[in-house]
Design an enzyme around this catalytic site. Structure first.
Site, PDB file in Angstrom:
ATOM      1  N   CYS B 133       0.858  -1.178   0.000  1.00 17.08           N
ATOM      2  CA  CYS B 133       0.000   0.000   0.000  1.00 17.08           C
ATOM      3  C   CYS B 133       0.894   1.228   0.000  1.00 17.08           C
ATOM      4  CB  CYS B 133      -0.909   0.026   1.237  1.00 17.08           C
ATOM      5  SG  CYS B 133      -1.870   1.552   1.317  1.00 17.08           S
ATOM      6  N   THR B 196      -1.522  -0.385  -6.751  1.00 16.80           N
ATOM      7  CA  THR B 196      -1.466   0.910  -7.442  1.00 16.80           C
ATOM      8  C   THR B 196      -0.027   1.411  -7.584  1.00 16.80           C
ATOM      9  OG1 THR B 196      -1.726   2.040  -5.336  1.00 16.80           O
ATOM     10  CG2 THR B 196      -3.733   1.605  -6.603  1.00 16.80           C
TER      11      THR B 196
END
Lengths: 259, 319
Positions: B133, B196
């Site tokens: 993350c 991401t």
């Protein structure tokens, strides 16, 4: 909640900056409550990528109306849509305003934030619709009020070109100064951050109860992405799911400023 | 009448009814998508990352739209492991789909503590280790950068559960392939590729970053070619099932990942735009196989040819 493909019926300009777009959706029309919103997908392409949240402005039988101001990439695309164009509408989403039985309602709106208040005014009685705009060119015309209620609409403009010069919150304070305001009035509020902040401050000072609809930028509109959280006394809450309508007293004032 | 293709996929002996799932953090934690999706039709339901203790997440603004995608820095807001076990699992266990629980932590011991609790939950089929993350600025959560560290976490978790372990990786990780390799050697059952990619956006009028964390994780169709390339790299070099994700919005996108070798595919940010994206992808895959008379998802997986239409040489064995 429905996710439906809808056909644009009409897309008209009602002032220099405000537009109304309408489409037919019997399902949404039947279910939507004042204060709730729709997530509109304005393009089939991936740019702009996200849907846009819009408060329901009016419902006329099975026709939904949306009030908007073309300011960004999504709303400019919307301004270019023509009758017959297709959009996707997801909703109705979020919470609505709580109807008042005993107190008199003061609506306090700024700019395009008038939208959910007008919908509430279409369905429930109210005392005054206090609306603030940048100038005469940006005003939502009184012809949008229900028949016989034009006199309830009061304007303030920043430049004084129509109505009182200054902020709508100055007009609001005149009502709140009334000695029995605390027992008498209830506020429904929607508009830009500084207006919300000042309204919440006044509501606190005069101990008047009310509800604010937050116009937060949203990701999903369903409470999944947590991109639109409001700062409340219970911590962060997704404004798309637990709002957009919150009790004024439940919101942290600091959180309102940056709207 | 044509026969329905076999959509099932198997990872270390565990069968998923179809290859379509959702990316952690894009599908809520309980009933957010229930009005739009029958969860029992999904191959698996992946919940938003949880941590041992509750986290309030980052201040607003947390997201900003970017060309064909968005940046997010939510900061792993979640109510913690205890709430997940008490309130989320009982709801999710009702559905006829496999539950995958995404977890993040600051250290190996805490990962272990969480996995020991989750291991006792019969409703959970797999644990996804979110080691990547990008949105945490405090020291609370580890963004694993070193292969050794990743290896230690995976190995420790492997020792604590017989459930499937998926390890989620991001191109933000230096030495991506080294980390992928050590995850496999340490006993992960699959790799989730990709998380991401860090990005940034500036409001030029106010001269401020558009999200409070300054940088955020970029997702959406903008990153799809990058995600696909990483799936390709992994499948070319390692014999490990991959859950492909990153900008998948349509069944055509999903088929690119499956042909490249992904066992499963996840819709992510596209769920926000089209809440039914996962089922649209599933139905499209089934149509594609039916029309092409391909009998199973397994028989098309990893069948990528070279640019001239010849079979590509690859170290990955068909499984």
């Amino acid at each position: 909640m429905y996710d439906v493909e809808v056909t644009v019926k009409e897309n008209k300009r009602v002032s220099e900056v405000l537009w109304i777009l309408s489409f037919r959706s019997p399902a949404i029309a039947k279910k939507a409550l004042p204060g709730q919103f729709l997530q509109l997908q304005v393009t089939q392409a991936t740019d702009p990528f996200l849907r846009r949240p819009f408060s329901v402005y009016k419902i006329k039988r099975d026709i939904i109306e949306i009030l908007y101001e073309p300011v960004g990439i999504g709303t400019r695309i919307l301004a270019g849509t023509k009758p017959g164009d297709l959009l996707k509408a997801l909703g109705p989403l979020g919470t609505g305003f709580t109807p008042q039985k005993k107190k008199k309602v003061l609506m306090v709106g700024g700019g395009v934030g008038a939208a959910p208040l007008v919908f509430m005014a279409e369905r429930y009685p109210y005392e005054k619709m206090l609306l603030g705009f940048r100038g005469k060119h940006a005003v939502l015309p009184k012809s949008e009020a229900k028949a016989g209620e034009r006199s309830k609409w009061v304007y303030a403009t920043n430049d004084g070109s129509l109505g009182k010069k200054g902020f709508i919150t100055q007009l609001l304070e005149e009502f709140l100064k009334e000695p029995d305001a605390k027992q008498k009035y209830f506020l429904y509020v929607c508009g830009p951050g500084p207006m919300l902040y000042e309204t919440a401050r006044l509501a606190g000072e005069y101990q008047v109860d009310g509800e604010i609809s937050l116009e937060e930028r949203m990701g999903c509109g369903m409470g999944a992405c947590l991109g639109c959280v409001a700062e409340t006394k219970r911590g962060y809450l997704a404004s798309c799911r637990y709002g957009p309508v919150f009790r004024i007293q439940d919101l942290m004032p600091e959180g309102l400023q940056c709207h | 009448m044509s026969l329905k293709p076999d959509l099932s996929v198997t990872i270390r002996g565990i069968t998923f009814k179809n290859p379509v799932t959702v990316a952690s953090g894009t599908f809520g934690n309980t009933d957010e998508f229930e009005p739009y999706v029958n969860f029992s039709r999904l191959g698996a339901f992946v919940t938003k990352t949880i941590t041992l203790r509750p986290r309030v997440g980052n201040p607003m603004p947390r997201i900003v739209e970017t060309p064909s995608g968005m940046l997010n820095a939510i900061g792993l807001e979640n109510k913690g492991l205890e709430d997940y076990v008490e309130n989320k699992i009982p709801y999710l266990a009702k559905f006829n789909t496999r539950l995958i629980t995404s977890i993040a932590s600051s250290n190996t011991q805490e990962f272990l503590d969480m996995v020991k609790v989750l291991d006792r939950q019969a409703a959970i089929s797999a644990i996804e280790l979110n080691l990547s993350c990008p949105n945490i600025r405090d020291q609370g959560i580890r963004f694993a950068q070193h292969a050794q560290e990743v290896g230690d976490i995976v190995k420790a978790v492997r020792g604590a559960t017989a459930k499937l372990i998926f390890t989620k990786l991001s191109p933000e990780m230096a030495n991506f392939m080294d980390i992928a390799e050590i995850s496999v050697k340490s006993g992960t059952d699959a790799l989730s590729v990709i998380n991401t990619i860090k990005g940034m956006s500036v409001d030029i009028h106010r001269r401020v970053p558009r999200i409070s964390n300054v940088t955020g994780g970029l997702s959406g169709p903008a990153i799809r070619p990058i995600a696909l390339r990483y799936v390709y790299e992994v499948k070319r070099n390692l014999d490990i099932p991959v859950i492909g994700m990153g900008g998948i919005s349509t069944w055509q996108d999903a088929m690119e990942f499956i042909i490249t070798g992904a066992h499963m595919v996840a819709t992510g940010t596209s769920n926000f735009v089209n809440p039914r994206a996962s089922l649209d992808v599933l139905e499209g895959i089934e149509r594609y196989l039916t029309e092409k008379k391909i009998e199973s998802i397994q028989s098309i997986r990893g069948t990528l040819k070279d640019a001239y239409g010849k079979k590509e040489k690859s170290s990955c064995s068909p499984s």
